[in-house]
Design an enzyme around this catalytic site. Sequence first.
Site: not given
Length: 381
Positions: A249, A272
């Site tokens: 990410h 997440d």
Amino acid sequence: MTVTVLTHAVLYTGSECINEGYIRFDDKILAVGPMSDYRPQAGDQIKNLRGQIVIPGFIDVHAHGGYGFDAMDGDADQIDKMATNMLEHEGVTTLFATTMTQSVDNIDKAMRGVAAAADRNHVIQGVHLEGPFIAVDFKGAQPEQFIHTPDAKLVEQWDKLSGGRVKLITYAPEKPGSREFEDALINLGIVPSVGHSNATRADLLNSKASHVTHLYNAQREFKHREPGVTGHAMLEPQMYAELIADGFHIVPDMLKLAFRVKGADRIELVTDSMRSKGMPEGESELGGQKVFVKDKQARLADGTLAGSVLMYKDAFKNAINFMGASVADAVKMSSVNQAREFGLEHKGALEVGKDADINVMSPELDLQASYSYGQYHETQA
């Protein structure tokens, strides 16, 4: 209740490091200090850790799912199992079950499921509503058809259904009505977090957002003529910033940049994570969308990153390896900051009176075991 004493450990309490220390606890921490202060008491169950590292349990304020389960399923038994798996595999002793942009009915169902699960599994300490009040431009893996304008009445409805557990809301502050929406959140004791947003620096200077959801990801990026969401979060020293430290990410150099600018006191590590964390690679699901997991990455069919399969214990190690953080810094980013920001008064530190939420790690920082309210859980592979 059984009283346990961990002895001869390297203790990172959240405020100091005790190189040869002990910690005594039942469901609460009863004493902590150097071994020179330790006096055995009748009935103590003593475990000599011989130089292993003891830190506060991890607090993940942004995790959708894992181990085949997802908060949006709204199934209390499954959400309970999801939280237990996060504890036993990753050392997450406090969880904010996280929703996503979906229909009102589906979010209602999720809130009921989380409330029922949290009543019996106290690892679940809150809810993070990620959406549906977000921007189409930066929807990421959130389904566009369910994006909604800011609506405080809906938030009140979901907070009530959750048993008053909504702690954090991700929204786009540039949307009409956001100032009044923010006031309503703050009155409910909910932290407003900018995310999935196309807001400019000017928008955000007029906003009351005090937190940024997954810094860098799904937001207006910083450029030399417009700081955007990312630049605003970097510039505001009091703003808390989530980081997904999986190396995908955010590449390691950009994790390092955020750490240098924000510092250990305002970064919160999050996973997440989605349903397929802890599961074999292959096809999975997120919000009714097909997700494909390969090489530790979860992506939609078009290649969009769709949450993560990151384990929190790996995020902790990555903060040290990628950012150059110390163990003490990583403890702040994984426990101390979350407890401070969200008023989790009994969490986030190894201090007398706090809940006995404790992680035991090898000198190489591999998770060995966790205690949740003093109950022992050996780490599962």
